[in-house]
Design an enzyme around this catalytic site. Structure first.
Site, PDB file in Angstrom:
ATOM      1  NE  ARG A 170      -3.083   0.244   3.169  1.00  0.00           N
ATOM      2  CZ  ARG A 170      -2.405   0.306   4.322  1.00  0.00           C
ATOM      3  NH1 ARG A 170      -1.650   1.345   4.600  1.00  0.00           N
ATOM      4  NH2 ARG A 170      -2.488  -0.670   5.198  1.00  0.00           N
ATOM      5  CE1 TYR A 175     -17.553  10.838 -15.940  1.00  0.00           C
ATOM      6  CE2 TYR A 175     -17.085  10.857 -13.585  1.00  0.00           C
ATOM      7  CZ  TYR A 175     -17.426  10.172 -14.732  1.00  0.00           C
ATOM      8  OH  TYR A 175     -17.626   8.828 -14.678  1.00  0.00           O
ATOM      9  CG  ASP A 188     -10.867  15.703 -14.695  1.00  0.00           C
ATOM     10  OD1 ASP A 188     -10.171  15.201 -15.594  1.00  0.00           O
ATOM     11  OD2 ASP A 188     -11.852  15.134 -14.203  1.00  0.00           O
ATOM     12  CE  LYS A 237     -13.536   7.612 -18.339  1.00  0.00           C
ATOM     13  NZ  LYS A 237     -13.895   8.850 -17.671  1.00  0.00           N
TER      14      LYS A 237
HETATM   15  C1  LIG Z   1     -14.397   9.232 -16.395  1.00  0.00           C
HETATM   16  C2  LIG Z   1     -14.041  10.540 -15.827  1.00  0.00           C
HETATM   17  C3  LIG Z   1     -13.794  10.689 -14.453  1.00  0.00           C
HETATM   18  C4  LIG Z   1     -13.934   9.529 -13.470  1.00  0.00           C
HETATM   19  O1  LIG Z   1     -12.978   8.551 -13.716  1.00  0.00           O
HETATM   20  P1  LIG Z   1     -13.186   6.965 -13.423  1.00  0.00           P
HETATM   21  O2  LIG Z   1     -11.897   6.393 -13.895  1.00  0.00           O
HETATM   22  O3  LIG Z   1     -14.371   6.524 -14.235  1.00  0.00           O
HETATM   23  O4  LIG Z   1     -13.428   6.808 -11.975  1.00  0.00           O
HETATM   24  C5  LIG Z   1     -13.420  11.936 -14.007  1.00  0.00           C
HETATM   25  N1  LIG Z   1     -13.304  12.992 -14.834  1.00  0.00           N
HETATM   26  C6  LIG Z   1     -13.557  12.887 -16.157  1.00  0.00           C
HETATM   27  C7  LIG Z   1     -13.425  14.078 -17.017  1.00  0.00           C
HETATM   28  C8  LIG Z   1     -13.931  11.663 -16.694  1.00  0.00           C
HETATM   29  O5  LIG Z   1     -14.194  11.572 -17.999  1.00  0.00           O
END
Ligand SMILES: *Cc1c(COP(=O)(O)O)cnc(C)c1O
Length: 365
Positions: free
Chosen positions: A48, A101, A171, A196
């Site tokens: 961890r 999001y 983000d 993504k």
């Molecule tokens: C998908 C997404 C998230 C969340 O991510 P996960 O990997 O699904 O938990 C956060 N911000 C954006 C812009 C996203 O497209």
């Protein structure tokens, strides 16, 4: 020798194992690490706290995002939670965007309901800048926004925020470090849903964080080790492998997106088309609401599925999928009406994607 991001990405994990010379990152599943002696450590004690495969990914994201430290989390939402819970104190105020999001909005809303923090949601950059005062602890933005593709000026926001001692979090899931480096533009923390574009193959859930400054790095290190939502070694390995081809994939995602934007702009069943200029993310309005369902059913190459950034092209209906938890009046206030569909272009042949859209529209006429 200063290296370009493309080179760092392609070489992630190479030269990390001098003993064998392994070119591909070694995968360490071991949870425990033998100590050479009392009060001695190899640098690894328990998984961890640190794991060699995770270290390659964490060092990698820090380097390509121009940060001082990196963190690999079990999902993008775990990365967002790490930053919120690790850097805020009870009662702190956060300024953020309305076009966010859906999962981030749901989490922020739940924390506010629980009495933890206060969130203010802004529509425009002018509105957001005005709300950056000494009372605010953090500003949290996405640029471009999802799914309306509005861009915000990170440099300008960071400058104003820092005059008031506010932590700036971006983000960067949509643009990736190849198209935007928020830390180099003045942000303190950058977050990715590595599920993504970074991993890019629709086969792993992961979140990454990079940050600047010793205090923030220390706080996040403490928080991740304490709460434990770290990314498992095999998933780290998958993300590393995906990141190696990011620069090539992104070029094809973008070529496909530009061709689709051109096609949609000439399609009379389509209203507004939204594209921020980079990445494979395109949103558009289908004028006739009753055609949404048959249009999705007609597609043969695009999959009707809710994610983005992978090699397979996907199409999403935000109203019932990614943004279902955002109240309708809030959504519609920033243009996210029931007419909006969102495309994530894959890396298929451009002509096949345009032809798929064309045949789906033709069947509606
Ligand atoms: C998908 C997404 C998230 C969340 O991510 P996960 O990997 O699904 O938990 C956060 N911000 C954006 C812009 C996203 O497209």
């Amino acid at each position: 020798m200063a290296k370009h991001i493309e080179t760092i990405l392609a070489q992630l994990g190479n030269r990390s194992d001098e003993e064998t010379g392994a070119v591909s990152a070694p995968l360490y599943l071991s949870t425990a690490y033998r100590h050479p002696g009392l009060a001695q450590s190899t640098g690894y004690d328990y998984i961890r706290t640190a794991n060699p495969t995770r270290d390659i990914l964490q060092t990698g994201i820090a380097e390509i995002e121009a940060g001082d430290a990196g963190f690999a989390c079990s999902s993008g939402m775990a990365a967002i939670q790490l930053v919120i819970e690790g850097l805020l104190q009870a009662g702190d105020q956060v300024v953020t965007l309305q076009d966010l999001y859906g999962g981030s909005y749901r989490y922020f809303h739940a924390r506010q309901q629980a009495g933890a923090y206060q969130f203010t949601y802004c529509l425009t950059e002018a509105d957001l800048l005005e709300r950056l005062t000494d009372d605010v602890a953090m500003v949290f933005i996405e640029t471009p926004t999802n799914p309306m593709m509005v861009t915000f000026d990170i440099e300008k926001i960071a400058q104003k925020a820092h005059e008031h001692g506010i932590i700036v979090v971006v983000d960067n899931t949509f643009y990736t470090p190849l198209r935007q480096q928020p830390l180099a533009l003045g942000a303190d923390v950058v977050i990715h849903s590595a599920t993504k574009y970074l991993s890019g193959h629709n086969d792993v859930l992961a979140g990454l964080v990079a940050c600047r400054g010793e205090k923030i790095a220390e706080d996040l290190t403490f928080q991740l080790n304490t709460t434990g939502a770290t990314l498992a070694p095999f998933d780290c390995w998958l993300v590393i492998r995906g990141m190696k081809t990011l620069s090539l994939r992104l070029k094809q995602h973008e070529q496909n997106a530009r061709a689709i934007v051109d096609y949609l702009k000439g399609q009379d069943q389509v209203g507004q088309v939204y594209y921020a200029g980079h990445s494979g993310m395109v949103s558009f309005e289908l004028k006739d609401l009753s055609k949404i369902e048959p249009f999705l059913a007609n597609l043969k190459i695009f999959s009707f599925a809710e994610s983005l950034g992978g090699v397979e092209s996907l199409i999403t209906y935000p109203k019932t999928q990614t943004h279902a938890d955002i109240p309708q009046d809030l959504r519609e206030a920033y243009g996210l009406t029931d007419h909006i569909l969102r495309i994530s272009t894959g890396i298929e042949h451009t002509d096949d994607l345009v032809a798929d859209l064309a045949q789906a529209f033709d069947q509606l006429a």
